[in-house]
Write a protein that holds these residues in place. Structure first.
Motif, short mmCIF file in Angstrom:
data_model
loop_
_atom_site.label_atom_id
_atom_site.label_comp_id
_atom_site.label_asym_id
_atom_site.label_seq_id
_atom_site.Cartn_x
_atom_site.Cartn_y
_atom_site.Cartn_z
N GLU A 137 0.84 -1.19 0.00
CA GLU A 137 0.00 0.00 0.00
C GLU A 137 0.88 1.23 0.00
OE1 GLU A 137 -3.46 0.38 2.41
OE2 GLU A 137 -3.44 -1.76 2.84
N THR A 138 0.44 2.22 -0.76
CA THR A 138 1.21 3.46 -0.83
C THR A 138 0.36 4.63 -0.36
OG1 THR A 138 0.58 3.86 -3.13
CG2 THR A 138 2.64 2.67 -2.75
N GLU A 139 1.06 5.67 0.07
CA GLU A 139 0.43 6.93 0.43
C GLU A 139 0.98 8.00 -0.50
OE1 GLU A 139 1.73 7.43 4.47
OE2 GLU A 139 0.03 6.30 5.26
N THR A 140 0.13 8.95 -0.86
CA THR A 140 0.57 10.06 -1.70
C THR A 140 0.63 11.31 -0.84
OG1 THR A 140 -0.47 9.05 -3.63
CG2 THR A 140 0.03 11.40 -3.77
N ASP A 184 25.63 16.32 2.56
CA ASP A 184 26.86 15.80 1.95
C ASP A 184 26.73 15.51 0.46
OD1 ASP A 184 28.16 15.94 4.42
OD2 ASP A 184 27.56 13.90 4.95
N GLY A 185 25.81 16.19 -0.21
CA GLY A 185 25.63 16.00 -1.64
C GLY A 185 25.05 14.66 -2.03
N GLU A 186 24.66 13.84 -1.04
CA GLU A 186 24.20 12.49 -1.34
C GLU A 186 22.81 12.16 -0.82
OE1 GLU A 186 27.07 9.69 0.05
OE2 GLU A 186 28.72 10.64 -1.03
N THR A 187 22.45 12.69 0.35
CA THR A 187 21.19 12.33 0.99
C THR A 187 20.21 13.50 0.94
OG1 THR A 187 22.34 10.83 2.49
CG2 THR A 187 20.11 11.49 3.11
N ALA A 188 19.05 13.26 0.35
CA ALA A 188 17.99 14.26 0.29
C ALA A 188 17.04 14.02 1.46
CB ALA A 188 17.24 14.16 -1.02
N VAL A 189 16.64 15.10 2.12
CA VAL A 189 15.67 15.00 3.21
C VAL A 189 14.40 15.70 2.74
CG1 VAL A 189 15.13 15.54 5.60
CG2 VAL A 189 17.49 14.96 4.96
N LEU A 190 13.33 14.91 2.57
CA LEU A 190 12.04 15.42 2.14
C LEU A 190 11.13 15.58 3.35
CD1 LEU A 190 11.25 13.18 -0.96
CD2 LEU A 190 12.09 15.52 -0.97
N LEU A 191 10.41 16.70 3.42
CA LEU A 191 9.38 16.89 4.43
C LEU A 191 8.05 16.53 3.78
CD1 LEU A 191 10.52 20.28 5.98
CD2 LEU A 191 11.10 17.96 6.71
N LEU A 192 7.36 15.54 4.34
CA LEU A 192 6.09 15.09 3.78
C LEU A 192 4.96 15.90 4.42
CD1 LEU A 192 6.66 11.23 3.89
CD2 LEU A 192 7.27 12.85 2.09
N GLU A 193 4.04 16.36 3.59
CA GLU A 193 2.96 17.21 4.06
C GLU A 193 1.60 16.58 3.82
OE1 GLU A 193 3.36 20.87 1.91
OE2 GLU A 193 5.12 21.50 3.06
N GLU A 220 5.26 15.64 -5.79
CA GLU A 220 4.19 14.73 -5.37
C GLU A 220 4.89 13.38 -5.26
OE1 GLU A 220 0.55 12.64 -7.51
OE2 GLU A 220 0.19 14.77 -7.14
N VAL A 221 4.79 12.76 -4.09
CA VAL A 221 5.48 11.49 -3.89
C VAL A 221 4.50 10.40 -3.49
CG1 VAL A 221 7.68 12.57 -3.25
CG2 VAL A 221 6.04 12.00 -1.46
N ARG A 222 4.87 9.19 -3.87
CA ARG A 222 4.17 8.00 -3.39
C ARG A 222 5.16 7.24 -2.53
NH1 ARG A 222 1.43 4.15 -7.23
NH2 ARG A 222 3.59 3.63 -7.27
N VAL A 223 4.73 6.93 -1.31
CA VAL A 223 5.60 6.28 -0.34
C VAL A 223 4.96 4.97 0.09
CG1 VAL A 223 6.65 6.52 1.95
CG2 VAL A 223 6.42 8.53 0.47
N ASP A 224 5.77 3.91 0.16
CA ASP A 224 5.30 2.63 0.67
C ASP A 224 4.93 2.81 2.13
OD1 ASP A 224 5.58 0.08 2.17
OD2 ASP A 224 6.06 -0.72 0.18
#
Length: 96
Positions: free
Chosen positions: A5-8, A18-27, A55-59
């Motif tokens: 199941e995914t959430e949008t 460090d140029g490698e890890t993105a931190v997304l804030l989900l709203e 717009e993201v879909r997350v497991d």
């Protein structure tokens, strides 16, 4: 076999570490409800900058990114709205 199941969510790229890890804030409804750290390469090229809106879909079970779609128009609207608020707040109050 069942599909996970995914959430949008709407997500904003808060920072890149460090140029490698993105931190997304989900709203949800304009409020931050979670954050998601992932490899910056998992994001579309054009959205790999702070303040980018997706717009993201997350497991739901694993908390992993399934899909990210860059929303350039929404990012522009947010920036313009923030600038307008800043401009209003920076106006001098009339002398009393």
């Amino acid at each position: 076999m069942t599909m996970p199941e995914t959430e949008t969510h709407t997500a904003v790229l808060d920072r890149i570490v460090d140029g490698e890890t993105a931190v997304l804030l989900l709203e949800e409804a304009g409020d931050v409800v979670d954050e998601l750290a992932l490899d910056v390469d998992a994001l579309p090229d054009e959205g790999r900058h702070e303040g980018a809106v997706f717009e993201v879909r997350v497991d739901r079970d694993e908390g992993t990114l399934r899909e990210a779609t860059y929303r350039e128009d929404e990012e522009r609207e947010r920036r313009e709205s923030a600038q307008e608020r800043f401009d209003r707040l920076s106006e001098r109050l009339p002398d009393e």
